[in-house]
Design an enzyme around this catalytic site. Structure first.
Site, PDB file in Angstrom:
ATOM      1  N   ARG A  88       0.833  -1.215   0.000  1.00 47.01           N
ATOM      2  CA  ARG A  88       0.000   0.000   0.000  1.00 47.01           C
ATOM      3  C   ARG A  88       0.864   1.260   0.000  1.00 47.01           C
ATOM      4  NH1 ARG A  88      -2.182   2.115   4.576  1.00 47.01           N
ATOM      5  NH2 ARG A  88      -2.230   0.088   5.608  1.00 47.01           N
ATOM      6  N   TYR A 142     -15.800  15.589 -18.120  1.00 45.66           N
ATOM      7  CA  TYR A 142     -16.361  14.236 -18.044  1.00 45.66           C
ATOM      8  C   TYR A 142     -17.455  14.209 -16.970  1.00 45.66           C
ATOM      9  CZ  TYR A 142     -16.440   9.217 -17.097  1.00 45.66           C
ATOM     10  OH  TYR A 142     -16.826   7.916 -16.902  1.00 45.66           O
ATOM     11  N   ASP A 215      -7.034  17.402 -17.101  1.00 47.16           N
ATOM     12  CA  ASP A 215      -7.282  16.009 -17.464  1.00 47.16           C
ATOM     13  C   ASP A 215      -6.825  15.839 -18.916  1.00 47.16           C
ATOM     14  OD1 ASP A 215      -8.373  13.570 -18.314  1.00 47.16           O
ATOM     15  OD2 ASP A 215     -10.033  13.707 -16.892  1.00 47.16           O
ATOM     16  N   LYS A 240      -7.692   4.310 -20.806  1.00 45.78           N
ATOM     17  CA  LYS A 240      -7.988   4.656 -22.204  1.00 45.78           C
ATOM     18  C   LYS A 240      -6.762   4.436 -23.101  1.00 45.78           C
ATOM     19  CE  LYS A 240     -11.778   5.911 -20.187  1.00 45.78           C
ATOM     20  NZ  LYS A 240     -12.861   4.973 -20.043  1.00 45.78           N
TER      21      LYS A 240
HETATM   22  C1  LIG Z   1     -11.740  12.432 -19.630  1.00 48.27           C
HETATM   23  C2  LIG Z   1     -11.929  11.345 -18.632  1.00 48.27           C
HETATM   24  N1  LIG Z   1     -11.416  11.496 -17.401  1.00 48.27           N
HETATM   25  C3  LIG Z   1     -11.569  10.548 -16.430  1.00 48.27           C
HETATM   26  C4  LIG Z   1     -12.270   9.402 -16.704  1.00 48.27           C
HETATM   27  C5  LIG Z   1     -12.431   8.380 -15.612  1.00 48.27           C
HETATM   28  O1  LIG Z   1     -11.600   7.297 -15.851  1.00 48.27           O
HETATM   29  P1  LIG Z   1     -11.873   5.832 -15.242  1.00 48.27           P
HETATM   30  O2  LIG Z   1     -13.060   5.285 -15.973  1.00 48.27           O
HETATM   31  O3  LIG Z   1     -10.584   5.110 -15.529  1.00 48.27           O
HETATM   32  O4  LIG Z   1     -12.132   6.008 -13.798  1.00 48.27           O
HETATM   33  C6  LIG Z   1     -12.823   9.190 -17.966  1.00 48.27           C
HETATM   34  C7  LIG Z   1     -13.573   7.969 -18.270  1.00 48.27           C
HETATM   35  O5  LIG Z   1     -14.153   7.807 -19.318  1.00 48.27           O
HETATM   36  C8  LIG Z   1     -12.655  10.195 -18.956  1.00 48.27           C
HETATM   37  O6  LIG Z   1     -13.177  10.067 -20.194  1.00 48.27           O
END
Ligand SMILES: Cc1ncc(COP(=O)(O)O)c(C=O)c1O
Length: 423
Positions: A88, A142, A215, A240
């Site tokens: 951890r 998102y 992001d 992704k």
């Molecule tokens: C731009 C963006 N940020 C964060 C996330 C969250 O990622 P996770 O699904 O790996 O938690 C996503 C998920 O689709 C996303 O498209």
């Protein structure tokens, strides 16, 4: 090379060896090598040498690490880099992924998480949100990020406000009015693939005293490096493009070494750590990011042009095309237009439903960035929590579909879509 020089060199994507050796490594080379035992060429492998040095980072599944002397254990418990005590608190496979991500993103440090949302949460928390503070978000972030702000941070006493990040005047006004503790935007937004002027947004937000979280999931570190704009925290859903094969959930926050200390101190308490196996899968996927993305971008550009000439398509959204509202900004701030394309179908919702039901190669699923092509209907997935009026206000029409373009042969992808659009 001194510490400061090394930090600056890292920020430029340069790898400084302990012996003074410095190599300018291109992102493609970093994607393949960073985090491999001995990759810095400075003789440091971080592993015992008796059995030889593995050419790929091993998966260390052990939950605990013993040390032959009390002094060694003490150094491990104190968090000395390269020494481990309990999974951890850190482990070698997760550390290899973090090293690779930091090298690619050009930051001093990285902290890996079990999902992208865990990373968004960690970055916003480390940025200092708490009772009496305020958070400014780009209005088209998102959906789960917006929900995190409204359903988690707002009840804690954080004032949450959204703004159109492509409107610099509106951003400047919102910053002046709210003096936010943190400002979060996405380098490429979903699903209209809007590209705000990242460097200018960071400059404005820093001048207003905000800590900036970007992001960078859609752009990837090959498309944008927001730390170069001055962002404090760069967030990825590694689920992704970075991992890229649709088989592992993960996230990361890229930051300065000082902020990483804070992130990892909290992670130790909260236990928000990825499993070593998941970290290894993400690192394994990362090795081919540059070739996948090059092929995906090539396919995406061809798809966007083909869709633009299709009678069933009213409008195409692709930052690589001159008809995209942010085409010029994208050319300036991104290194490539990316592998995402959206399109408004003239037939609205019925046409979108027919398309999703008829595709065979395109996988209709709620994700993106995989090596196989994916198609999604935002009104029923990523943006289903919004009313039609709210979706329309964001520019998301009833016929909007989003394509995440994979590495397949373009002709096969085109034929599959042509048949589905005709049906
Ligand atoms: C731009 C963006 N940020 C964060 C996330 C969250 O990622 P996770 O699904 O790996 O938690 C996503 C998920 O689709 C996303 O498209």
């Amino acid at each position: 090379m001194g510490d400061e020089e090394r930090t600056a060199a890292r920020a430029r994507g340069t790898v400084g060896g302990e012996g003074g050796r410095a190599e300018e490594l291109q992102p493609a080379t970093l994607a393949v090598h960073a985090g491999r035992p001995g990759w810095r060429g400075d003789g440091e492998t971080g592993l015992p040498r008796t059995a030889g040095i593995p050419t790929s980072p091993p998966i260390h599944l052990s939950t605990a690490y013993w040390h032959p002397t009390a002094e060694d254990l003490d150094r491990a418990m104190a968090g000395e880099p390269g020494r481990y005590s309990y999974a951890r608190f850190g482990s070698p496979t997760v550390a290899a992924l973090e090293e690779a991500l930091a090298a690619l993103e050009g930051t001093e440090a990285a902290c890996a998480y079990p999902s992208g949302m865990a990373a968004v949460f960690a970055a916003l928390s480390a940025a200092g949100l708490g009772p009496g503070t305020s958070l400014l978000l780009s209005r088209d972030v998102y959906g789960a990020t917006l929900a995190l702000a409204r359903d988690h941070f707002a009840p804690l006493g954080v004032e949450v406000r959204t703004v159109d990040a492509t409107d610099l005047r509106a951003v400047a006004q919102a910053l002046a009015e709210t003096r936010p503790t943190a400002f979060l935007f996405e380098s490429v937004s979903n699903p209209l693939l809007r590209v705000a002027d990242g460097p200018e947004l960071v400059r404005l937000a820093k001048a207003a005293g905000a800590r900036v979280v970007v992001d960078n999931t859609f752009a990837t570190p090959l498309g944008a490096r927001p730390a170069e704009w001055g962002a404090d925290f760069v967030v990825h859903s590694t689920t992704k493009f970075l991992a890229g094969h649709g088989d592992v959930l993960g996230g990361a926050v890229l930051s300065s070494a000082a902020d990483r200390e804070l992130l990892s101190a909290r992670t130790k308490l909260i236990g928000s750590v990825p499993s070593p196996f998941d970290a290894w899968l993400a690192l394994r996927g990362l090795r081919t990011l540059h070739v996948r993305l090059a092929r995906q971008e090539e396919n995406a550009a061809r798809l966007a042009d083909w869709l633009a000439g299709h009678p069933a398509v009213a409008r195409v959204h692709y930052p690589g095309r001159p008809d995209h509202p942010d085409h010029e900004v994208a050319r300036r701030v991104l290194r490539g237009p990316g592998a995402m394309v959206s399109a408004d179908l003239a037939g609205g919702r019925p046409a979108a439903s027919r398309l999703l039901a008829s595709v065979r190669l395109w996988v209709p699923a709620t994700t993106l960035g995989d090596c196989h092509s994916l198609v999604l209907y935002p009104a029923e997935s990523s943006h289903r929590g919004l009313t039609p009026a709210e979706r329309h206000a964001l520019g998301i029409g009833d016929g909007l579909v989003r394509f995440s373009v994979g590495i397949e042969a373009f002709e096969d992808l085109r034929r599959d879509l042509a048949r589905a659009l005709a049906g």
